[in-house]
Design an enzyme around this catalytic site. Structure first.
Site, PDB file in Angstrom:
ATOM      1  N   THR A  21      41.331  50.929  45.538  1.00 53.72           N
ATOM      2  CA  THR A  21      41.701  52.314  45.217  1.00 53.72           C
ATOM      3  C   THR A  21      40.500  53.187  44.924  1.00 53.72           C
ATOM      4  O   THR A  21      40.489  54.374  45.277  1.00 53.72           O
ATOM      5  CB  THR A  21      42.647  52.319  43.989  1.00 53.72           C
ATOM      6  OG1 THR A  21      43.840  51.635  44.355  1.00 53.72           O
ATOM      7  CG2 THR A  21      43.010  53.710  43.543  1.00 53.72           C
ATOM      8  N   GLN A 287      53.580  29.835  31.952  1.00 57.77           N
ATOM      9  CA  GLN A 287      54.002  31.159  32.418  1.00 57.77           C
ATOM     10  C   GLN A 287      53.721  32.229  31.377  1.00 57.77           C
ATOM     11  O   GLN A 287      53.757  33.418  31.682  1.00 57.77           O
ATOM     12  CB  GLN A 287      55.515  31.172  32.681  1.00 57.77           C
ATOM     13  CG  GLN A 287      55.943  30.297  33.814  1.00 57.77           C
ATOM     14  CD  GLN A 287      57.462  30.244  33.972  1.00 57.77           C
ATOM     15  OE1 GLN A 287      58.202  31.053  33.423  1.00 57.77           O
ATOM     16  NE2 GLN A 287      57.924  29.273  34.733  1.00 57.77           N
TER      17      GLN A 287
HETATM   18  N1  ASP Z   1      46.146  48.110  46.327  1.00 53.14           N
HETATM   19  C1  ASP Z   1      44.888  48.417  45.686  1.00 53.14           C
HETATM   20  C2  ASP Z   1      43.942  47.266  45.939  1.00 53.14           C
HETATM   21  O1  ASP Z   1      44.036  46.271  45.282  1.00 53.14           O
HETATM   22  C3  ASP Z   1      45.082  48.647  44.226  1.00 53.14           C
HETATM   23  C4  ASP Z   1      43.822  49.009  43.474  1.00 53.14           C
HETATM   24  O2  ASP Z   1      42.719  48.959  43.928  1.00 53.14           O
HETATM   25  O3  ASP Z   1      43.972  49.395  42.295  1.00 53.14           O
HETATM   26  O4  ASP Z   1      43.114  47.355  46.807  1.00 53.14           O
END
Ligand code: ASP
Length: 351
Positions: A21, A287
């Site tokens: 992200t 868990q």
């Molecule tokens: N879907 C993204 C990833 O893991 C989520 C993130 O980076 O926060 O690449």
């Protein structure tokens, strides 16, 4: 591709961009977030250039959403760090949050003789978004990667995750939240540092090498024949047998209840016996988010121990997975793997 932000100083940090992200932008066609090229990140974080040391960047092409991470990426990262090891004092890995704990755990086992920081970070909001957490995470990670003690040694020569002002041992972390900035937790081990006005290092918790001048060796041989079996009420014999006794499985991480308990039903014990005859490695992890397995407390736990299930102690599932890949890649001897799984190799279990 290497981009250099020149500064003539003592430290040099390599920022490796894998995707996630932090570097994503919204695709206006379908409004989903997609990885973008790395130059955008540096433009959005000009503060990196203000550090009194050299920062270079290296980008994987194409950058990926970390849901697409495969062990091949870990092998590439290990080889890249090895190749660049003498040129840099620390490494930052920009990585998506979804599988960051898996990658940080695996790298902690794949890198031996580490004397320099390898710090994973990323963000919950892209770095181009005004309220992004990416800038703070990246800047804190770079500052921590460049920190030295009075002898000039790296303050944190470990594989870590730096996120939302916490520095955590990578193989102790797990992603706990998909919405708030505090995406990661290290439930069974305190943070190695906290970034506030100052960065406070918990020095007594940080693992230091016996020899600061040893060279880095990498273990890129991984055996991925591992399955994860999460026990739940209503689980059927067919599902348990398929996972525990499957031809393609050499080891199983069994996520059990509480302190390491599983059903005591006859069919379940019968399948455990079958798995033992097939020499499957079965590791018991809980868990629960925190706490440890102790198969001596309850009769239902003792049954597992008697069936040859080994104790994963307070390991996260992510760490147990990386550790098994690494150990099984090193040896074909399942008894050796079982013994090593119960040893603390890189600070991943409290033992
Ligand atoms: N879907 C993204 C990833 O893991 C989520 C993130 O980076 O926060 O690449």
């Amino acid at each position: 591709m290497i981009i250099t932000q020149d500064c003539t100083r003592k430290s040099a940090i390599l920022i490796i961009y894998t995707g996630g992200t932090i570097g994503m932008k919204q695709d206006l066609n379908d409004m989903t977030l997609k990885p973008f090229d790395f130059s955008q990140i540096l433009e959005e974080v000009p503060e990196i250039g203000k550090f009194a040391f050299k920062t270079d960047t290296w980008s994987f092409d194409p950058p990926i959403d970390s849901s697409d991470v495969e062990p091949a990426l870990w092998q590439s990262l290990a080889r890249l760090i090895k190749e660049k090891y003498d040129d840099y004092d620390g490494f930052i890995i920009l990585h998506g949050t979804d599988t960051m704990s898996y990658s940080a755990s695996a790298l902690s086992f794949m890198l031996d003789g580490l004397t320099k920081p390898v710090i994973f970070t990323g963000s919950q909001l892209p770095v181009g978004v005004p309220r992004t957490d990416g800038k703070e995470n990246l800047i804190s990670a770079v500052e921590i990667a460049s920190a030295r003690d009075e002898d000039g040694h790296a303050t944190v020569p470990e594989v870590c995750i730096c996120f939302d002002s916490l520095l955590m041992r990578g193989n102790r972390t797990t992603k706990i939240n998909s919405e708030v900035f505090r995406a990661f937790s290290s439930p069974n081990f305190p943070p190695l540092a906290e970034a506030g006005i100052n960065i406070r290092f918990n020095n007594e918790l940080i693992r230091k090498p016996n020899d600061w001048y040893q060279s880095l060796s990498i273990n890129t041989e991984l055996d991925t024949r591992v399955s994860i079996l999460k026990i739940h009420p209503g689980i059927t014999p067919q599902v348990v047998r398929n996972i525990l006794c499957g031809d393609e499985t050499r080891a199983v991480i069994m996520e059990t209840y509480g302190a390491g308990n599983a059903p005591s039903a006859g069919w379940f014990l019968e399948i455990l016996r079958e798995a033992a005859c097939l020499d499957k490695i079965i590791v018991n992890v809980t868990q629960c988010l925190s706490g440890s397995v102790n198969m001596d407390i309850y009769a239902n736990g003792k049954i597992l121990e008697n069936a040859g299930v080994i104790n994963g102690y307070d390991s996260t599932t992510e760490s147990a997975l990386g550790k098994l890949f690494y150990l099984m890649g090193k040896s074909a001897d399942n008894n050796w793997v079982r013994a090593m799984m119960q040893r603390n190799l890189k600070g991943e279990i409290s033992k």
